[in-house]
Design a protein around this motif. Structure first.
Motif, PDB file in Angstrom:
ATOM      1  N   VAL B   4      -8.182  -4.454   5.259  1.00 40.84           N
ATOM      2  CA  VAL B   4      -7.303  -3.721   4.355  1.00 40.84           C
ATOM      3  C   VAL B   4      -6.350  -2.835   5.141  1.00 40.84           C
ATOM      4  CG1 VAL B   4      -7.317  -1.839   2.689  1.00 40.84           C
ATOM      5  CG2 VAL B   4      -8.828  -3.785   2.361  1.00 40.84           C
ATOM      6  N   MET B   7      -3.768  -4.808   6.781  1.00 35.90           N
ATOM      7  CA  MET B   7      -2.793  -5.201   5.777  1.00 35.90           C
ATOM      8  C   MET B   7      -1.814  -4.066   5.519  1.00 35.90           C
ATOM      9  SD  MET B   7      -4.374  -7.164   2.593  1.00 35.90           S
ATOM     10  CE  MET B   7      -4.045  -5.956   1.341  1.00 35.90           C
ATOM     11  N   ALA B   8      -2.386  -2.872   5.341  1.00 37.61           N
ATOM     12  CA  ALA B   8      -1.555  -1.701   5.075  1.00 37.61           C
ATOM     13  C   ALA B   8      -0.622  -1.448   6.252  1.00 37.61           C
ATOM     14  CB  ALA B   8      -2.438  -0.486   4.825  1.00 37.61           C
ATOM     15  N   GLY B  10       0.589  -3.620   8.331  1.00 33.01           N
ATOM     16  CA  GLY B  10       1.640  -4.628   8.293  1.00 33.01           C
ATOM     17  C   GLY B  10       2.733  -4.261   7.316  1.00 33.01           C
ATOM     18  N   ALA B  11       2.308  -3.700   6.208  1.00 38.39           N
ATOM     19  CA  ALA B  11       3.275  -3.346   5.181  1.00 38.39           C
ATOM     20  C   ALA B  11       4.182  -2.218   5.650  1.00 38.39           C
ATOM     21  CB  ALA B  11       2.545  -2.936   3.917  1.00 38.39           C
ATOM     22  N   VAL B  12       3.611  -1.319   6.441  1.00 39.33           N
ATOM     23  CA  VAL B  12       4.415  -0.225   6.975  1.00 39.33           C
ATOM     24  C   VAL B  12       5.522  -0.806   7.842  1.00 39.33           C
ATOM     25  CG1 VAL B  12       4.400   1.788   8.498  1.00 39.33           C
ATOM     26  CG2 VAL B  12       2.552   1.464   6.855  1.00 39.33           C
ATOM     27  N   LEU B  14       6.823  -3.592   7.475  1.00 41.61           N
ATOM     28  CA  LEU B  14       7.794  -4.180   6.570  1.00 41.61           C
ATOM     29  C   LEU B  14       8.746  -3.146   5.986  1.00 41.61           C
ATOM     30  CD1 LEU B  14       5.753  -6.815   4.553  1.00 41.61           C
ATOM     31  CD2 LEU B  14       7.798  -7.240   5.927  1.00 41.61           C
ATOM     32  N   LEU B  16       7.895  -0.542   3.969  1.00 42.80           N
ATOM     33  CA  LEU B  16       7.540  -0.084   2.638  1.00 42.80           C
ATOM     34  C   LEU B  16       6.816   1.262   2.683  1.00 42.80           C
ATOM     35  CD1 LEU B  16       6.283  -3.440   1.131  1.00 42.80           C
ATOM     36  CD2 LEU B  16       8.382  -2.243   0.530  1.00 42.80           C
ATOM     37  N   LEU B  18       5.492   4.899   2.581  1.00 44.47           N
ATOM     38  CA  LEU B  18       5.734   5.984   1.655  1.00 44.47           C
ATOM     39  C   LEU B  18       5.053   7.253   2.175  1.00 44.47           C
ATOM     40  CD1 LEU B  18       5.119   3.905  -1.507  1.00 44.47           C
ATOM     41  CD2 LEU B  18       7.181   5.242  -1.138  1.00 44.47           C
ATOM     42  N   ALA B  19       5.566   8.376   1.787  1.00 43.50           N
ATOM     43  CA  ALA B  19       4.994   9.625   2.258  1.00 43.50           C
ATOM     44  C   ALA B  19       3.564   9.771   1.745  1.00 43.50           C
ATOM     45  CB  ALA B  19       5.834  10.788   1.761  1.00 43.50           C
ATOM     46  N   ALA B  21       0.248  12.153   1.173  1.00 43.62           N
ATOM     47  CA  ALA B  21      -0.021  13.572   0.968  1.00 43.62           C
ATOM     48  C   ALA B  21      -0.757  14.184   2.151  1.00 43.62           C
ATOM     49  CB  ALA B  21      -0.831  13.750  -0.304  1.00 43.62           C
ATOM     50  N   GLY B  22      -0.606  15.449   2.316  1.00 48.68           N
ATOM     51  CA  GLY B  22      -1.060  16.181   3.493  1.00 48.68           C
ATOM     52  C   GLY B  22      -2.546  16.112   3.781  1.00 48.68           C
ATOM     53  N   GLN B  96     -12.416   5.954   2.251  1.00 46.94           N
ATOM     54  CA  GLN B  96     -10.965   6.115   2.275  1.00 46.94           C
ATOM     55  C   GLN B  96     -10.496   7.205   1.309  1.00 46.94           C
ATOM     56  OE1 GLN B  96      -8.711   3.331   0.285  1.00 46.94           O
ATOM     57  NE2 GLN B  96      -6.836   3.739   1.426  1.00 46.94           N
ATOM     58  N   GLN B 100      -8.385  10.468   2.667  1.00 48.70           N
ATOM     59  CA  GLN B 100      -7.005  10.789   2.285  1.00 48.70           C
ATOM     60  C   GLN B 100      -6.928  12.011   1.380  1.00 48.70           C
ATOM     61  OE1 GLN B 100      -6.360   7.653  -1.431  1.00 48.70           O
ATOM     62  NE2 GLN B 100      -5.511   7.163   0.561  1.00 48.70           N
TER      63      GLN B 100
END
Lengths: 285, 279
Positions: B4, B7-8, B10-12, B14, B16, B18-19, B21-22, B96, B100
């Motif tokens: 996962v 995958m995430a 890889g998307a970065v 690409l 995509l 996004l900000a 949260a702190g 996770q 986060q």
């Protein structure tokens, strides 16, 4: 016993317009006839009855347990409906814009929107949802206020993307299905491209787009149970929670069958209506 | 999890991204709890009797009672009423969510491992522990752990022992999404036994009508403690959790809760109670 008696194949022959839609949109075609409904409900009753017969006298009956959990299951089911409605609404708006971009005269816009449509339309929904779940933060700060983004909202966003891509193809396909002679005729009457599109082409498209759009909605509604994999408390998640709480393996089949019947009862009328509309609006000759 | 993450990642690439949260600073989580008047707890609802739902949808269970106790302690420590918001989690997303900052604490039947300790701050002493055993039909010829070598066993997805035991005993494992599915497979004869949590198996077998023909076959082994966790970096909140856990063992709260929820008493809880009572 051939399956085709219960699950009819799309009737290409009788409604030529339907053929065009399906070929253009590439959507699977949901067309269950009434024997399928009876089959599904009968299966549920059989499963529940079987399980009920096996549960001893001292235990509460399977029906009683299903009834006891019905309010909670219904809450979960409502979340499925809410997610499907929101994803459909936003997906339609965005998809319509994307579809129009696909017939743009500007090559970069046309190619870009085509690529986006293809990527989102041809990737598994679950993969798209995983991306969204892990990429979108759980809350966003705009100015000083913190706006929480609960999981179901994120999942809805995840469903919106494939819906958008499919709507985009429906729009593009419908516009393409209007004979080119109409564009030519409009141009000879001094209509601009925009006028032709809005006043001549799109009004004719709306009817053609509605059946595949409803078909897409049916598929989306069924698809919302995918959200259970990312932990959204929708109906399938609740079913699993109930199974864990009841600790009775004999509930397994009746529980899943029960929720299946709910989805069926909701989606079946939509799919019947889709077929009716298609027949009514099919272009003759 | 790693798939996962990849995958995430890889998307970065690409574009995509996004900000996000702190992250936590010293005491920051506790400050946030105070400010909101609410602690967000990631917790299970699919693992009776530790966490499950009643027909009204209310989340209950042994772990939920412990979270209620945390609520009382926070209210006392912060000097204002603190509410609890519970977020149901599954094995795949619990670490996770805490990392986060979606939740402030995690109590979700999670085994304490060194890898997890690197990601999140696991509280000591551990509040619970469970070991591995095999549940099967009484007639199944399993006498010692070596007897399961090369056999087909049922288990549930995400159980920490799956990979290790598959190798160790050359098992064919059928891993199911839920416990109910796994048990149904055992009853259908798709496997000769079920590789399971000892406390779960013991409490399950008390239902004689369904499980009368079944028994626990093997002595428990590989008993591993469960971890209650917070994010790294907030030592004040961590201290409150640690004190709570010590108190639970000292006062015998978990011994009582096992009784309340019909769990066959575990040696771990008994021993910890003896140990901390003496102090």
């Amino acid at each position: 016993m051939s399956g085709s008696r219960f699950f009819s194949s799309p009737r290409w022959g009788s409604t030529p317009r339907a053929t065009l839609f399906c070929r253009d949109t590439g959507l699977p075609f949901v067309d269950l006839r009434w024997p399928a409904g009876i089959l599904i409900v009968a299966t549920f009753l059989l499963v529940a009855f079987n399980a009920d017969a096996q549960s001893g006298a001292a235990r509460s009956s399977v029906y009683a347990i299903l009834w006891k959990w019905t309010p909670l299951l219904f809450q979960g089911f409502c979340l499925n409906l809410l997610m499907s409605a929101l994803a459909m609404a936003f997906g339609t708006i965005l998809g319509a814009l994307l579809g129009l971009a696909q017939i743009s005269l500007l090559p970069p816009v046309r190619t870009g929107s085509w690529a986006l449509t293809q990527v989102l339309r041809n990737s598994p929904w679950l993969v798209t949802i995983f991306y969204i779940m892990y990429l979108v933060p759980f809350e966003v700060k705009i100015g000083g206020t913190v706006i929480p983004l609960p999981d179901w909202i994120k999942a809805t966003f995840g469903f919106t993307l494939p819906v958008m891509a499919n709507v985009s193809e429906i729009v593009r396909g419908a516009i393409r299905s209007i004979p080119a002679t109409q564009w030519e005729a409009a141009r000879s009457l001094a209509f601009t491209r925009r006028q032709t599109l809005w006043m001549i082409i799109i009004p004719q498209c709306l009817k053609r787009m509605l059946p595949p759009w409803m078909n897409l909605y049916s598929i989306l509604t069924m698809g919302t149970v995918l959200a259970n994999i990312v932990g959204v408390s929708e109906s399938l998640t609740i079913v699993r929670d109930v199974l864990a709480s009841e600790r009775r393996t004999d509930l397994l089949m009746p529980m899943y069958a029960y929720i299946l019947v709910w989805f069926f009862l909701y989606i079946y009328p939509i799919s019947v209506a889709t077929v009716r509309l298609e027949r009514k609006w099919s272009v003759k000759g | 999890m790693t798939a996962v993450k990849r995958m995430a990642g890889g998307a970065v690439v690409l574009g995509l991204a996004l900000a996000v949260a702190g992250t936590a600073q010293a005491g920051a989580v506790l400050d946030k709890i105070k400010e909101r008047g609410e602690i967000v707890a990631c917790i299970k609802v699919d693992y009776r009797p530790f966490g499950f739902r009643d027909p009204s949808g209310t989340m209950i269970g042994l772990e939920h009672d412990l979270v209620d106790d945390i609520q009382v302690r926070l209210t006392a420590a912060l000097g204002k009423p603190i509410k609890v918001q519970r977020i149901p989690v599954i094995a795949a997303n619990r670490v996770q969510f805490l990392e986060q900052g979606k939740c402030d604490m995690l109590m979700a039947t999670m085994t304490d491992t060194p890898e997890r300790r690197r990601l999140i701050h696991i509280v000591e002493p551990n509040y619970y522990a469970s070991g591995i055993t095999v549940m099967a039909k009484k007639s199944t010829p399993i006498k010692k752990w070596d007897d399961i070598r090369g056999q087909t066993l049922c288990t549930s997805q995400g159980a920490f022992w799956n990979k290790e035991y598959e190798r160790k005993y050359e098992l064919k494992l059928l891993a199911f999404a839920g416990i109910a599915e796994s048990e149904q497979a055992l009853r259908d004869g798709r496997c000769i036994g079920s590789l399971t949590d000892d406390s779960l198996a013991a409490s399950r077998l008390t239902d004689k009508e369904i499980w009368g023909d079944y028994e626990i076959k093997l002595p428990t082994q590989d008993t591993k403690p469960w971890g209650l966790a917070v994010q790294h970096g907030d030592n004040e909140l961590f201290k409150i959790m640690t004190d709570a856990s010590i108190d639970w063992h000292k006062t015998g709260k978990i011994v009582e809760l096992e009784k309340k929820w019909g769990i066959v008493p575990t040696d771990f809880v008994k021993d910890m109670h003896e140990k901390y009572k003496a102090k």
